[in-house]
Each structure stands twice: as structure tokens, then as C-alpha cells.
Design an enzyme around this catalytic site. Structure first.
Site, PDB file in Angstrom:
ATOM      1  N   ASN A 103      50.123 -62.743  40.500  1.00 34.50           N
ATOM      2  CA  ASN A 103      50.369 -62.909  39.074  1.00 34.50           C
ATOM      3  C   ASN A 103      49.792 -64.269  38.677  1.00 34.50           C
ATOM      4  O   ASN A 103      48.705 -64.615  39.133  1.00 34.50           O
ATOM      5  CB  ASN A 103      51.873 -62.721  38.773  1.00 34.50           C
ATOM      6  N   ASP A 209      57.404 -67.039  30.308  1.00 36.81           N
ATOM      7  CA  ASP A 209      56.208 -66.491  30.966  1.00 36.81           C
ATOM      8  C   ASP A 209      55.275 -67.649  31.340  1.00 36.81           C
ATOM      9  O   ASP A 209      55.667 -68.522  32.109  1.00 36.81           O
ATOM     10  CB  ASP A 209      55.588 -65.449  30.021  1.00 36.81           C
TER      11      ASP A 209
HETATM   12 CA    CA Z   1      52.362 -64.305  33.085  1.00 37.68          CA
END
Ligand code: CA
Length: 304
Positions: A103, A209
């Protein structure tokens, strides 16, 4: 007061990994699940792309020594990509026996790559917990595993003095701080900096995030499902500013443009049905936020 502009270019299923490249005066970002990298001019009117069929590509970080060479992920692999010839060379691979992928990834101020993994979604939003790990990779492609038991390994940033690393696991909705040793690339004393579950002011912020740091050392946090980026003081964990965007799934952000005075923000349309997408023309766009009254600085490239 800031000014938010929706850039006219590509709409991403999951836009991610923005990196401002001052040598080429352009923004790199990825459409993660589509396996596509974008190199975009400042108004996003001219976008060059590189596509890897049937794979996830989640970060793209230029080499310090060569603006034509880009460090990218492809599923569980880390590759060196020559942008002009599109020639890709495998540098490292992790977790051969686990159902995971890379990721978010960033380079530390010494130019080491840090990147984490997460379990593959069995259906949208459903992920096996704790399958992810956090790794670093140095100039000789030597990979070290630093943390395990991560669910959605996400944003990374370092304090201005490089003594603290900031790190997001989105699933528990936490931003961690860790002591950082820049000389050895080692971490210690992981603690919670911000826990979105612990304060009502974060209740409609969705998941933390991607993150970035501004020149004053404050953290900017993209809120997936929250339609905003937050500015947080990492010394105190206090929320000091909120910038709203016109779509909910905000994925990451980086400073760029002249003097790093603009904040580029990526987003996703992933998870929206067709009707929702038709009503949300900004979903998946890149946004350029200007007139913030604060600037950023160059993100580290990969040192090799
Ligand atoms: Ca991300």
C-alpha cells in the site's frame, strides 16, 4: 481562506501516492487498483501514463540521482521503472505466501523507502485484519521488516528534525508516532498520536489515510470517507484546521507547485455505485488547494 480547485484530468478508481517532482515540474500519482501511474502537469491538462496490467501499483517515487527513474510497487514487488523506455527491473519482493499487496510508501529524509502491506479485499471494504507489515528498503535493495499485525498500512511522514516518524494504520483509525533514528533507519517506542475513535471531533472524519508534513512541521491528514484533510499539531495531537473537499473518499495529499504553496489532494470513486458516481463528478479527481497561507517542502526521493 483557501481555494479548492478540481483539476480537469483523469478520475481515479483509487487515486493515491501523490509526489511533486520539482525537476520535471509535475505531479506523479497512481490509480492504485488499475495499475496505472500518471505524470501530470500543474493544471492536469497533459497526463502521461504507464500501465501494468492486472496489478496494483500504490506509490511512485523518483530516484534522487535520475529524474527519469521511478521506484514503484507492483502487488508485492518493488520495481525500478525507467519512465522514458518503460523498462521495469525487479528490486525486491515480500510475503510470497500471504494474500497481501503493498500500500502506501514514502522515502525518509535519508532517501530510504518505507512501505507497508495490507490484506487483499475479499469484497469492497472487507479485509482480513492484521495481515500487513511495514518494511524499509535501502539503496542496495536490502529489505527490513519493522512491524507486523498491521491491517491497512498507510500514510508515512517524518518530523522536520527526522527524529519522529508518523505512521497510519487506517483500520484502527490511528496515527502513530515512533522515535526515528535516521542514521540506522530504525524505529522505537510506538505510541498513539491521534486516535480517531477517541474524540467526537473525528467521528465523521472516516479513516485517516495518506499524510504529509508542512514547512512548519504540522501534519496534513487525508480522511477517507470524511471529505476533508486535517491539519494536526504533532507535538500535541491537536486538530488545528480542516479543509473540506467536494467528495468524500479523500486518499492522500502532498505539497507542490511554486514554492510548494499548493496542496495536491487525491481521491477515489471506489465503492460508489453508478448512480452515486453520476451525482458526484468530483469523485476520483485530483484537487489543488491554494492560498493556504502555509507551504510544504520537497518530499524525499529514493537515494541510490
Ligand atoms: Ca492510502
Amino acid at each position: 481562506m483557501e481555494f479548492v480547485r478540481t483539476l480537469p484530468g483523469h478520475r481515479s478508481r483509487i487515486g493515491e501516492g501523490p509526489h511533486w517532482d520539482e525537476r520535471n515540474n509535475c505531479l506523479f500519482y497512481v490509480d492504485l487498483l488499475q495499475g496505472t501511474l500518471y505524470r501530470s502537469d500543474t493544471l492536469q491538462q497533459n497526463e502521461e501514463t504507464f500501465h501494468i496490467e492486472n496489478s496494483a501499483t500504490t506509490f511512485c517515487i523518483p530516484y534522487e540521482s535520475d529524474p527519469n527513474s521511478i521506484l514503484i510497487s507492483k502487488d508485492k514487488q518493488i520495481l525500478k521503472l525507467k519512465w522514458d523506455t518503460k523498462e521495469a527491473t525487479l528490486l525486491a519482493e515480500v510475503e510470497p505466501d500471504v494474500n497481501t499487496r503493498f500500500n502506501d510508501g514514502k522515502c525518509d529524509p535519508a532517501g530510504r523507502l518505507w512501505a507497508g502491506t495490507m490484506g487483499l479485499e475479499t469484497s469492497p471494504g472487507i479485509i482480513d485484519q492484521g495481515l500487513g507489515s511495514l518494511y524499509s528498503m535501502d539503496a542496495s535493495s536490502y529489505v527490513v521488516k519493522h512491524l507486523s499485525g498491521i491491517t491497512i498500512s498507510n500514510g508515512l511522514a517524518w518530523s522536520r528534525d527526522s527524529r519522529i516518524m508518523f505512521y497510519v494504520d487506517s483500520f484502527p483509525r490511528k496515527i502513530y508516532a515512533l522515535d526515528y533514528d535516521l542514521a540506522t533507519g530504525s524505529i522505537a517506542k510506538q505510541r498513539d498520536l491521534v486516535d480517531f475513535n477517541k474524540a467526537s471531533k473525528y467521528s465523521d472524519c472516516g479513516l485517516p489515510d495518506g499524510i504529509t508534513l508542512d514547512a512548519e512541521g504540522k501534519l496534513w491528514v487525508a480522511c477517507f470517507g470524511g471529505g476533508r484533510v486535517l491539519r494536526i499539531d504533532p507535538q500535541t495531537g491537536e486538530l488545528i484546521r480542516t479543509v473540506f473537499l467536494p467528495t468524500k473518499r479523500i486518499t492522500s495529499c502532498c505539497f507542490g507547485g511554486p514554492n510548494y504553496s499548493d496542496l495536491y489532494v487525491t481521491s477515489a470513486y471506489y465503492g460508489l455505485n453508478e448512480k452515486e458516481r453520476s451525482q458526484d463528478k468530483d469523485a476520483g479527481a485530483v484537487f489543488k488547494v491554494s492560498n493556504l497561507g502555509v507551504t510544504g517542502f520537497a518530499a524525499s526521493c529514493f537515494a541510490n
